[in-house]
Design an enzyme around this catalytic site. Structure first.
Site, PDB file in Angstrom:
ATOM      1  N   GLU A   1      27.886  89.039 -21.515  1.00  0.00           N
ATOM      2  CA  GLU A   1      27.695  88.015 -22.552  1.00  0.00           C
ATOM      3  C   GLU A   1      29.004  87.568 -23.180  1.00  0.00           C
ATOM      4  O   GLU A   1      29.111  86.437 -23.665  1.00  0.00           O
ATOM      5  CB  GLU A   1      26.747  88.521 -23.645  1.00  0.00           C
TER       6      GLU A   1
ATOM      7  N   CYS B   1      24.789  97.306 -20.585  1.00  0.00           N
ATOM      8  CA  CYS B   1      25.389  98.521 -21.124  1.00  0.00           C
ATOM      9  C   CYS B   1      24.327  99.612 -21.303  1.00  0.00           C
ATOM     10  O   CYS B   1      23.857 100.189 -20.336  1.00  0.00           O
ATOM     11  CB  CYS B   1      26.134  98.213 -22.417  1.00  0.00           C
TER      12      CYS B   1
ATOM     13  N   HIS C   1      29.563  94.133 -20.410  1.00  0.00           N
ATOM     14  CA  HIS C   1      28.975  93.146 -21.322  1.00  0.00           C
ATOM     15  C   HIS C   1      29.277  91.732 -20.821  1.00  0.00           C
ATOM     16  O   HIS C   1      30.231  91.090 -21.282  1.00  0.00           O
ATOM     17  CB  HIS C   1      29.529  93.333 -22.734  1.00  0.00           C
TER      18      HIS C   1
END
EC number: 6.3.4.2
Length: 555
Positions: A509, A381, A507
């Protein structure tokens, strides 16, 4: 109709209710049951999207774009189930809904009160999850601690909930603490007794007690707790401090948690299949050589601000038979001391997301160092946006280049505001949020890591790569390896000729799972492993070049 389990906590905050709820979800799923978990948060914010990471920690984004509590990340990772905005409820969102109904006249001129209107709204939210999730069991975690004023409407609502369903359709679990007093040399049950007494005064009799402790709980203590708290002896479940959150489901299974819950809910205790989870924990406890990964962030004083990033790194290390040696590096400290002293010896660098100008120059310096020293790098990001700024300033000669977010008068806004954000005034819930498709360019590192042509990733941003600089970017040796399907939004970039230099606007993750690490994190750790010494002589050389002052925590 699904069954319902409510998880409350007592004595102290941060006692582990979220991990208990997630672990129970994992155990139920291992027996073939569909599970959905939701969180009731007692704060007045509508959602945590505008809250400081230092106060709240990470904001976890769901597929449908809800900004939620970090516990939803635990729920998704443990159950491997995508949740939605229905699974996150705050006091603020409840009051907002009730007040909107009152303004519309939905209450026919009645006096709107906490009971019944607020509690009814809470109950409806819980039922809505059951109706829309296809779950056999809905687990609800109530945030806060029993005794807090803020939690009272939620506790009253779950007390009333028993009247909505049958006796065998509901179970109450209370997570509590048995503190060890060194001077007396024993665990104390009195805090647990008082916590249960407080819960009973509200009208809730817990069916099971999860007793947190740093040492074994003997049968005499279990009998004492059972007698004073009015629960079956078998329903007093010890929960000793664990070496990893991923070992908690196995520990609770061994103590009989799932069996007791299934008995309360009158559900069949199917054969449990936790083989893959057991393999995961075994690999976690028996890792290979360690890799040093630096997370260069602006919120490193509170590690929970990057919780999903850390878990994604851990998943990738487990998959690659590596041990994670995590180093927190404050971006502002790099601005003061320089990259070389703080980053020398690192095997990989991650620059995660964030907002605002503080620490950005430190992030950019870390990215420059990773590029020049050929150290594996992953930007997320804001990390991608900083990588673009670093390119513009140091390789394209645009010395004043920056993001429009940081300087609206810059002559070179290589990162600019998304067109649809131009007229947005409110901060909460207005970013580009949730899952969007990303088309990968063939024969790029990104496409090879994913093994797909189109992937779906979760986003949370207002700013994007400025396409006015796209050609110059490509001519400088960079590749745009992922875009939105229409080619307009730059989603993934990489640097040609570098061992591993990639950054994404999304993102990743949030999609990493234990046993199923995200491809970008898996690739990063594999690249980091390629830097590890191959012989005793190389190991000695690597030790000598490491900074003697390197610290695992540079807040």
């Amino acid at each position: 109709m699904p069954k319902f389990v409510f998880v409350t906590g007592g004595v102290v905050s941060s006692i582990g209710k979220g991990i208990v709820a997630a672990s129970l979800g994992r155990l139920l799923k291992s027996r073939g049951y569909n599970v959905s978990i939701l969180k009731l948060d007692p704060y007045l914010n509508v959602d945590p999207g505008t809250m400081s990471p230092f106060q709240h920690g990470e904001v976890f984004v769901t597929e449908d774009g809800a900004e939620t509590d970090l516990d939803l990340g635990h729920y998704e990772r443990f159950t491997d189930t995508a949740l939605s905005r229905l699974n996150s409820v705050t006091t603020g969102s409840i009051y907002q809904s009730v007040i909107n109904k009152e303004r519309r006249g939905d209450y026919d001129g009645g006096t709107v009160q906490v009971i019944p209107h607020i509690t009814q709204e809470i109950r409806e939210r819980i039922h809505r999850v059951g109706a829309n999730s296809n779950a056999d069991v809905v687990i609800t975690e109530i945030g806060g601690t029993v005794g807090d004023i803020e939690s009272l409407p939620f506790l009253e609502a779950i007390r009333e909930f028993k009247g909505d369903v049958g006796k065998k359709d509901i179970a109450y679990i209370h997570v509590t603490l048995l503190p060890f007093i060194g001077t007396s040399g024993e665990l104390k049950t009195k805090p647990t007794q008082h916590s249960v007494k407080e819960l009973r005064s509200i009208g809730i009799q817990p069916d099971l007690l999860i007793c947190r402790s740093d040492r074994p709980i003997n049968d005499n203590l279990k009998n004492k707790i059972s007698g004073f708290c009015g629960v079956n002896n078998e329903a007093v479940i010890p929960a000793l401090d664990a070496d990893s959150i991923y070992s908690v489901p196995l520990a609770l299974k061994a103590e009989g948690l799932c069996k007791e819950v299934l008995e309360f809910l009158d559900l069949t205790d199917h054969e449990c299949n936790l083989e893959k989870w057991q393999e995961l924990v075994h690999k976690l406890r028996n890792p290979g050589p360690s890799v040093k990964v630096a997370v260069v962030g602006k919120y490193v004083q509170l590690n929970d601000a990057y919780l999903s990033v850390v878990e994604a790194l851990r998943h990738a290390c487990i998959e690659n038979d590596a041990s994670l040696d995590l180093h927190w590096i404050c971006a502002e400290k790099i601005e003061e001391e320089g990259s070389n002293d703080l980053l020398t010896g690192m095997d990989a660098i991650v620059v995660p997301g964030g907002f605002g100008s503080r620490g950005v120059d430190g992030k950019i310096a870390a990215i420059q160092w990773a590029r020049e020293q050929r150290v594996p790098f992953l930007g997320l990001c804001l990390g991608m946006q900083c990588a673009v700024i670093e390119w513009a300033r140091n390789l394209a000669g645009l010395k004043e280049a920056t993001s429009f977010e940081l300087d609206q008068s810059t002559p070179h806004p290589v990162i600019h505001l998304l067109p649809e954000q131009q007229d947005v005034v409110d901060l909460g819930g207005t970013m580009r949020l949730g899952v969007y498709p990303c088309r990968l360019q063939a024969e790029t590192m990104g496409q090879k890591l994913y093994g797909e042509q189109v992937v779906y990733e979760r986003h949370r941003h207002r700013y994007e790569f400025n396409n006015a600089y796209r050609n110059l970017f490509i001519e400088s040796g960079y590749t745009i390896s992922g875009t939105s399907p229409d080619g307009r939004l730059v989603e993934l970039i990489e640097l040609k000729g570098h061992p591993f230099f990639t950054a994404c606007q999304y993102h990743p993750e949030f999609l990493s799972r234990p046993g199923k690490p995200h491809p970008l994190f898996k690739g990063l750790i594999a690249a980091a492993q390629s830097r590890l010494p191959r012989s005793p002589q190389e190991a000695l050389k690597q030790t000598q070049i490491n900074s003697p002052n390197q610290s695992k925590n540079n807040p």
